[in-house]
Design a protein around this motif. Structure first.
Motif, PDB file in Angstrom:
ATOM      1  N   ILE A  88       4.147  20.593  -5.721  1.00 12.90           N
ATOM      2  CA  ILE A  88       4.674  19.484  -6.521  1.00 12.90           C
ATOM      3  C   ILE A  88       4.334  19.710  -7.993  1.00 12.90           C
ATOM      4  O   ILE A  88       5.167  19.514  -8.877  1.00 12.90           O
ATOM      5  CB  ILE A  88       4.122  18.134  -6.028  1.00 12.90           C
ATOM      6  N   VAL A 116       5.496  18.462   3.851  1.00 13.42           N
ATOM      7  CA  VAL A 116       4.342  17.628   4.204  1.00 13.42           C
ATOM      8  C   VAL A 116       4.396  17.292   5.686  1.00 13.42           C
ATOM      9  O   VAL A 116       3.419  17.462   6.419  1.00 13.42           O
ATOM     10  CB  VAL A 116       4.319  16.317   3.379  1.00 13.42           C
ATOM     11  N   PHE A 164      -5.092   5.188  -3.069  1.00 12.13           N
ATOM     12  CA  PHE A 164      -5.044   5.915  -1.794  1.00 12.13           C
ATOM     13  C   PHE A 164      -6.414   6.486  -1.432  1.00 12.13           C
ATOM     14  O   PHE A 164      -6.918   6.293  -0.317  1.00 12.13           O
ATOM     15  CB  PHE A 164      -4.003   7.023  -1.928  1.00 12.13           C
ATOM     16  N   LEU A 165      -7.056   7.162  -2.369  1.00 12.99           N
ATOM     17  CA  LEU A 165      -8.377   7.746  -2.123  1.00 12.99           C
ATOM     18  C   LEU A 165      -9.401   6.658  -1.803  1.00 12.99           C
ATOM     19  O   LEU A 165     -10.175   6.770  -0.855  1.00 12.99           O
ATOM     20  CB  LEU A 165      -8.868   8.504  -3.360  1.00 12.99           C
ATOM     21  N   PRO A 185      -8.597  15.840  -2.341  1.00 12.43           N
ATOM     22  CA  PRO A 185      -8.284  16.046  -0.933  1.00 12.43           C
ATOM     23  C   PRO A 185      -8.146  14.734  -0.183  1.00 12.43           C
ATOM     24  O   PRO A 185      -9.033  13.900  -0.270  1.00 12.43           O
ATOM     25  CB  PRO A 185      -9.492  16.810  -0.421  1.00 12.43           C
ATOM     26  N   PRO A 186      -7.050  14.543   0.476  1.00  9.20           N
ATOM     27  CA  PRO A 186      -6.924  13.318   1.241  1.00  9.20           C
ATOM     28  C   PRO A 186      -7.689  13.468   2.550  1.00  9.20           C
ATOM     29  O   PRO A 186      -7.707  14.531   3.132  1.00  9.20           O
ATOM     30  CB  PRO A 186      -5.431  13.230   1.504  1.00  9.20           C
ATOM     31  N   VAL A 187      -8.316  12.431   2.944  1.00  8.18           N
ATOM     32  CA  VAL A 187      -9.035  12.489   4.193  1.00  8.18           C
ATOM     33  C   VAL A 187      -8.092  12.128   5.294  1.00  8.18           C
ATOM     34  O   VAL A 187      -8.079  12.691   6.376  1.00  8.18           O
ATOM     35  CB  VAL A 187     -10.152  11.460   4.184  1.00  8.18           C
ATOM     36  N   SER A 188      -7.280  11.142   4.996  1.00  5.34           N
ATOM     37  CA  SER A 188      -6.377  10.678   6.019  1.00  5.34           C
ATOM     38  C   SER A 188      -5.040  10.465   5.362  1.00  5.34           C
ATOM     39  O   SER A 188      -4.966  10.090   4.203  1.00  5.34           O
ATOM     40  CB  SER A 188      -6.899   9.373   6.565  1.00  5.34           C
ATOM     41  N   SER A 189      -3.990  10.704   6.085  1.00  2.57           N
ATOM     42  CA  SER A 189      -2.665  10.493   5.530  1.00  2.57           C
ATOM     43  C   SER A 189      -2.416   8.995   5.470  1.00  2.57           C
ATOM     44  O   SER A 189      -3.096   8.230   6.141  1.00  2.57           O
ATOM     45  CB  SER A 189      -1.638  11.121   6.445  1.00  2.57           C
ATOM     46  N   PRO A 190      -1.433   8.563   4.674  1.00  4.16           N
ATOM     47  CA  PRO A 190      -1.123   7.140   4.674  1.00  4.16           C
ATOM     48  C   PRO A 190      -0.770   6.689   6.089  1.00  4.16           C
ATOM     49  O   PRO A 190      -1.184   5.629   6.537  1.00  4.16           O
ATOM     50  CB  PRO A 190       0.082   7.034   3.748  1.00  4.16           C
ATOM     51  N   ALA A 191      -0.030   7.527   6.787  1.00  7.79           N
ATOM     52  CA  ALA A 191       0.371   7.176   8.138  1.00  7.79           C
ATOM     53  C   ALA A 191      -0.848   7.212   9.047  1.00  7.79           C
ATOM     54  O   ALA A 191      -1.068   6.334   9.863  1.00  7.79           O
ATOM     55  CB  ALA A 191       1.429   8.133   8.639  1.00  7.79           C
ATOM     56  N   LEU A 249       3.500  11.326  -4.459  1.00 10.11           N
ATOM     57  CA  LEU A 249       4.422  12.428  -4.179  1.00 10.11           C
ATOM     58  C   LEU A 249       5.547  12.534  -5.197  1.00 10.11           C
ATOM     59  O   LEU A 249       5.926  13.626  -5.596  1.00 10.11           O
ATOM     60  CB  LEU A 249       5.049  12.245  -2.788  1.00 10.11           C
ATOM     61  N   LEU A 250       6.110  11.368  -5.578  1.00 10.21           N
ATOM     62  CA  LEU A 250       7.333  11.421  -6.384  1.00 10.21           C
ATOM     63  C   LEU A 250       7.012  11.545  -7.865  1.00 10.21           C
ATOM     64  O   LEU A 250       6.118  10.858  -8.370  1.00 10.21           O
ATOM     65  CB  LEU A 250       8.156  10.157  -6.128  1.00 10.21           C
ATOM     66  N   VAL A 263       0.730  21.437  -0.861  1.00  6.22           N
ATOM     67  CA  VAL A 263       1.615  20.378  -1.353  1.00  6.22           C
ATOM     68  C   VAL A 263       1.347  20.061  -2.821  1.00  6.22           C
ATOM     69  O   VAL A 263       2.274  19.969  -3.621  1.00  6.22           O
ATOM     70  CB  VAL A 263       1.489  19.116  -0.471  1.00  6.22           C
ATOM     71  N   VAL A 292      11.810  17.652  -5.319  1.00  9.49           N
ATOM     72  CA  VAL A 292      10.537  17.303  -4.672  1.00  9.49           C
ATOM     73  C   VAL A 292      10.805  16.689  -3.300  1.00  9.49           C
ATOM     74  O   VAL A 292      10.159  17.022  -2.310  1.00  9.49           O
ATOM     75  CB  VAL A 292       9.716  16.343  -5.557  1.00  9.49           C
ATOM     76  N   ILE A 293      11.815  15.793  -3.239  1.00 10.11           N
ATOM     77  CA  ILE A 293      12.113  15.146  -1.960  1.00 10.11           C
ATOM     78  C   ILE A 293      12.602  16.180  -0.947  1.00 10.11           C
ATOM     79  O   ILE A 293      12.168  16.196   0.205  1.00 10.11           O
ATOM     80  CB  ILE A 293      13.159  14.019  -2.163  1.00 10.11           C
ATOM     81  N   TYR A 317       0.834  -1.201   0.000  1.00 14.98           N
ATOM     82  CA  TYR A 317       0.000   0.000   0.000  1.00 14.98           C
ATOM     83  C   TYR A 317       0.869   1.251   0.000  1.00 14.98           C
ATOM     84  O   TYR A 317       0.641   2.185  -0.766  1.00 14.98           O
ATOM     85  CB  TYR A 317      -0.924  -0.015   1.220  1.00 14.98           C
ATOM     86  N   TYR A 318       1.902   1.262   0.852  1.00 19.25           N
ATOM     87  CA  TYR A 318       2.780   2.435   0.879  1.00 19.25           C
ATOM     88  C   TYR A 318       3.546   2.578  -0.430  1.00 19.25           C
ATOM     89  O   TYR A 318       3.765   3.688  -0.911  1.00 19.25           O
ATOM     90  CB  TYR A 318       3.757   2.349   2.064  1.00 19.25           C
ATOM     91  N   GLY A 360     -15.279  14.074  -2.427  1.00 15.18           N
ATOM     92  CA  GLY A 360     -13.829  14.028  -2.453  1.00 15.18           C
ATOM     93  C   GLY A 360     -13.214  14.121  -1.084  1.00 15.18           C
ATOM     94  O   GLY A 360     -12.263  13.421  -0.762  1.00 15.18           O
ATOM     95  N   VAL A 361     -13.776  14.975  -0.250  1.00 13.22           N
ATOM     96  CA  VAL A 361     -13.149  15.191   1.037  1.00 13.22           C
ATOM     97  C   VAL A 361     -13.453  14.068   2.004  1.00 13.22           C
ATOM     98  O   VAL A 361     -12.599  13.624   2.751  1.00 13.22           O
ATOM     99  CB  VAL A 361     -13.591  16.536   1.622  1.00 13.22           C
ATOM    100  N   ILE A 381       8.709  16.863   0.824  1.00 15.52           N
ATOM    101  CA  ILE A 381       8.525  15.882   1.895  1.00 15.52           C
ATOM    102  C   ILE A 381       8.692  16.501   3.290  1.00 15.52           C
ATOM    103  O   ILE A 381       7.835  16.296   4.151  1.00 15.52           O
ATOM    104  CB  ILE A 381       9.384  14.628   1.633  1.00 15.52           C
TER     105      ILE A 381
END
Lengths: 282, 314
Positions: free
Chosen positions: B245, B304, A159-160, B8-14, A121-122, B241, B296-297, A113-114, A279-280, B301
């Motif tokens: 980017i 973020v 991710f979404l 929009p992300p609701v939650s970060s991956p972490a 990002l990249l 962000v 970008v890194i 997943y990660y 979306g949110v 990062i």
């Protein structure tokens, strides 16, 4: 809301709309008017770049030139050939993966997943992509370009959608399993319909990105037969060195943007509501 | 931001990993029934994103021209070439300035628009659709339109000429204004999406909190800074962000407006990538691509993680 706050909102409402309208004129209306009105003029008149209506209308001639010299129909076909499979693949395969990620706590899947999310990002490395596509024997082709688009846009949707699936109660699937539904059937008949909001948001974001991409298209596609609409527009505009034939270039811009604008006009409410609400929460 | 549009992300991956519902849930192993759902997407991501991404490191030190299959490693010579021509540092500086201008313009405008359009009224729906229109046309097309507006003979100078007779300025002919103009157009093009993200953020602030603050006698400005703004942090992180980017990878607007000029004043790293690619210097293009990644890194990062920390403390 307290009544004092409500009254203040009402009074400022009129002034607010006037200010918004004043801002919309240079921000949206003048650029679009300039684009459309100059695409109707003669080359000479369009060179002046004024906002006036044409004295001599050249609508048919300018737009015919886009079809004749601007590689428009090929570009349209190629853009559709890239956008439709890309969006379908990202939505279906991404939703499948999101379901598995959201419902599993295995370390292996967390890691995968990660790995998927990293591509958000990249920035993609485009030159080695050419090498990979050459190795696979599909460099320069629409197929190679579409596959690269799928691979780089997939992570965002995974991710979404993973976040979205986590908000869906597991009991729904469990009862389907008790009723004897297979995994595949549970996915397509139970989960996929529930994922509609996030798939819609994903589709909107994907089509805007894929339809308008020039950078990767220019590097990965070879030859005018494989040109998507942005590539066709860019070569059409660059054809005459530094002197741009504004009338014809603007006609090409109008025609290239038209498919997306038409879709937007039809689905406008859902697009805006989807991006602000769906979306949110996604 | 050109190609990396994100919602929009609701939650970060972490965050999402730890934010799982706390209820009892059997610890599940990956079964044979799960793999078929994962494998297609993982294969596509790995082959067309991860593998090229990792290969970029050796390619950046190679002399590949794309014509032959033998790819020789040439050490630092690509970077030496780029440095001696002045391309590397100029492009990096241009890209960073471009990204900062674009990020500032876009977020100031879209945050203001979001506050003006936050309520779901009929009029606001109309203006939301109107301000969303530039998102639909390609950055390339937007670049051509604004190149025409900023032309010495174009509408902008004509409008200023009404106030200042005889005014004429070549906006894209001046190194500083050209860079600002190109970054502005990039921001203009994406404002519609950022506005929607901010509207969503503003509307997720509970009304009760604002009313409580008002009853406590907090003036509007304080209510904004102490209540709305901190709760807007996730939308803020997202927009800053993504814009940054996107702008760090800018290409299309430059290609249509200035072709990197005047001089090298608008030659972003990705513009230089396409240029070197055009000369068949694939290795050199790869080196520049590596620089975009490093940028970008280095920039995005830490940003973020910093913005995310602020969200938690808010």
């Amino acid at each position: 809301m307290s009544s004092a706050l409500a009254r203040r909102t009402r009074i400022t409402g009129g002034i607010r709309y006037i200010l918004l309208a004043l801002f919309a004129v240079p921000w949206v209306l003048v650029p679009l008017w300039l684009l459309v009105v100059n695409s109707f003029k003669t080359e000479r008149a369009a060179a002046d770049l004024t906002l006036a209506l044409p004295e001599e209308w050249r609508l048919l001639e300018n737009y015919a030139a886009v079809f004749a010299d601007g590689n428009y129909l090929t570009g349209l076909r190629n853009s559709l050939l890239v956008a439709i499979p890309t969006i379908a693949a990202v939505l279906i395969l991404g939703a499948m993966a999101a379901w598995a990620y959201a419902r599993s706590r295995s370390m292996t899947l967390q890691g995968l997943y990660y790995l998927s999310a990293l591509s958000i990002l990249l920035p993609p490395a485009v030159i080695p992509t050419i090498f990979v596509l050459t190795t696979l024997g599909i460099d320069g082709s629409l197929a190679g370009y579409a596959l690269m688009m799928i691979g780089t846009k997939m992570g965002l949707f995974v991710f979404l959608a993973t976040g979205f699936v986590k908000g869906i109660p597991m009991e729904i699937e469990e009862s389907a399993a008790i009723d004897g539904a297979s995994r595949v059937r549970t996915f397509f008949q139970i989960l996929l319909p529930l994922l509609r909001p996030v798939m819609f948001v994903g589709a909107v974001l994907l089509i805007i990105a894929v339809w308008n991409d020039l950078f990767f298209a220019q590097l990965l596609l070879r030859g005018p037969d494989n040109a998507t609409l942005p590539v066709a527009l860019f070569s059409f505009a660059s054809a005459s060195m530094n002197i741009i034939r504004w009338n014809e270039v603007f006609a090409h811009v109008v025609l290239s943007s038209l498919p997306l604008v038409i879709v937007y006009i039809i689905a406008q409410r859902q697009v805006l509501a989807g991006l602000t609400e769906g979306g949110v929460k996604g | 931001m050109v190609t990396q549009l994100q919602a929009p992300p609701v939650s970060s991956p972490a965050g999402s990993a730890s934010a799982l519902p706390a209820g009892p849930r059997p610890r599940r192993r990956v079964t044979r029934r799960t793999w078929p759902f994962i494998i297609p997407s993982i294969v596509l991501i790995c082959v067309f994103f991860t593998v090229p991404f990792l290969l970029n490191l050796p390619f950046a030190f190679s002399s590949w021209t794309g014509y032959s299959s033998d790819i020789a490693l040439v050490g630092l010579s690509n970077f030496e070439l780029l440095a001696s021509r002045g391309i590397l540092w100029t492009s990096t500086a241009v890209t960073v300035v471009y990204a900062v201008i674009c990020m500032l313009v876009q977020n100031v405008v879209s945050l203001s628009l979001a506050f003006a359009l936050r309520d779901n009224t009929w009029g606001n729906t109309f203006f939301r659709s109107l301000f969303f229109l530039p998102v639909l046309i390609s950055p390339l097309a937007g670049g051509y339109i604004w190149r025409a507006i900023l032309d010495p003979e174009g509408p902008l100078n004509a409008a200023i000429g009404v106030v200042v007779p005889g005014f004429s300025f070549a906006w894209l002919g001046d190194p500083v204004w050209a860079l600002f103009s190109v970054a502005f157009v990039d921001a203009w093009k994406w404002c519609g999406i950022a506005t929607l993200v901010y509207i969503a953020g503003i509307n997720s602030v509970p009304r009760e909190l604002l009313e409580a603050a008002e009853i406590d006698g907090a003036p509007p400005w304080t209510r904004f800074w102490k209540v709305t703004f901190p709760l807007l942090a996730p939308a803020f992180t997202f927009n800053v962000v993504t814009t940054l980017i996107g702008a760090l990878t800018a290409y299309d607007v430059v290609a249509s407006m200035t072709q990197g000029g005047p001089g090298d004043s608008t030659s972003t790293l990705n513009f230089a990538v396409v240029q070197q690619f055009g000369y068949s210097f694939f290795g050199v293009a790869s080196s520049l691509n590596l620089f975009v990644t490093l940028l970008v890194i280095v920039v995005a990062i830490p940003l973020v993680s910093w913005l995310r920390r602020r969200e938690i403390s808010a």
